[in-house]
Scaffold this motif. Structure first.
Motif, PDB file in Angstrom:
ATOM      1  N   UNK A 255       0.793  -1.080   0.028  1.00 27.53           N
ATOM      2  CA  UNK A 255      -0.088   0.273  -0.625  1.00 27.53           C
ATOM      3  C   UNK A 255       0.673   1.195  -0.192  1.00 27.53           C
ATOM      4  N   UNK A 256       2.136   1.417   0.052  1.00 30.56           N
ATOM      5  CA  UNK A 256       3.032   2.270  -0.635  1.00 30.56           C
ATOM      6  C   UNK A 256       2.890   3.096  -1.484  1.00 30.56           C
ATOM      7  N   UNK A 257       1.490   3.198  -2.192  1.00 33.74           N
ATOM      8  CA  UNK A 257       1.789   3.623  -3.883  1.00 33.74           C
ATOM      9  C   UNK A 257       1.416   2.800  -4.253  1.00 33.74           C
ATOM     10  N   UNK A 258       1.074   3.456  -5.307  1.00 33.16           N
ATOM     11  CA  UNK A 258       0.143   2.319  -6.787  1.00 33.16           C
ATOM     12  C   UNK A 258       1.018   3.270  -8.108  1.00 33.16           C
ATOM     13  N   UNK A 259       0.924   2.133  -9.082  1.00 35.50           N
ATOM     14  CA  UNK A 259       1.405   2.154 -10.529  1.00 35.50           C
ATOM     15  C   UNK A 259       1.132   1.648 -11.138  1.00 35.50           C
ATOM     16  N   UNK A 260       2.453   1.470 -12.789  1.00 36.15           N
ATOM     17  CA  UNK A 260       1.968   0.821 -13.360  1.00 36.15           C
ATOM     18  C   UNK A 260       3.079  -0.818 -12.871  1.00 36.15           C
ATOM     19  N   UNK A 261       2.453  -2.413 -13.523  1.00 41.46           N
ATOM     20  CA  UNK A 261       3.568  -3.238 -13.396  1.00 41.46           C
ATOM     21  C   UNK A 261       2.962  -3.926 -14.444  1.00 41.46           C
ATOM     22  N   UNK A 262       4.666  -4.931 -15.286  1.00 40.49           N
ATOM     23  CA  UNK A 262       4.460  -5.918 -15.809  1.00 40.49           C
ATOM     24  C   UNK A 262       3.197  -6.643 -15.435  1.00 40.49           C
ATOM     25  N   UNK A 263       2.308  -6.755 -16.272  1.00 43.57           N
ATOM     26  CA  UNK A 263       0.859  -8.028 -15.861  1.00 43.57           C
ATOM     27  C   UNK A 263       1.879  -9.450 -15.426  1.00 43.57           C
ATOM     28  N   UNK A 264       2.958  -9.739 -16.289  1.00 43.10           N
ATOM     29  CA  UNK A 264       3.343 -11.525 -15.336  1.00 43.10           C
ATOM     30  C   UNK A 264       4.105 -10.840 -14.300  1.00 43.10           C
TER      31      UNK A 264
END
Length: 96
Positions: free
Chosen positions: A25-34
């Protein structure tokens, strides 16, 4: 490129750390799906649609044909048929 006015960025050394920070819960963002798939299946991460999605982008690897240094050789080997990086980035690879 995705920060809103007044937002602060949390800088981390790699995607694994980024994923763990987001799980905590220390942030939001984009990650590779895998990388996020298992955490999403376990309910540790959730996905949200965004209003202005970016287009998928390919990862490019370019080297000089004559480059023979140790790092260049290692990278070429790891992107080869049995390479570790080929497995990690298989969904992004496009060979010419």
């Amino acid at each position: 490129g995705w920060l809103l006015h007044g937002q602060e960025a949390i800088l981390v050394p790699d995607f694994n750390t980024k994923c763990q920070c987001q799980i905590l819960g220390e942030g939001i963002g984009f990650l590779p799906e895998h990388m996020a798939r298992e955490a999403m299946e376990d309910g540790l991460l959730i996905t949200r649609r965004i209003n202005n999605p970016r287009q998928d982008s390919r990862m490019l690897l370019a080297t000089q044909h004559a480059a023979t240094g140790q790092v260049t050789r290692w990278i070429k080997q790891q992107f080869g048929p049995q390479g570790v990086l080929t497995g990690i980035y298989s969904d992004l690879l496009w060979r010419t």
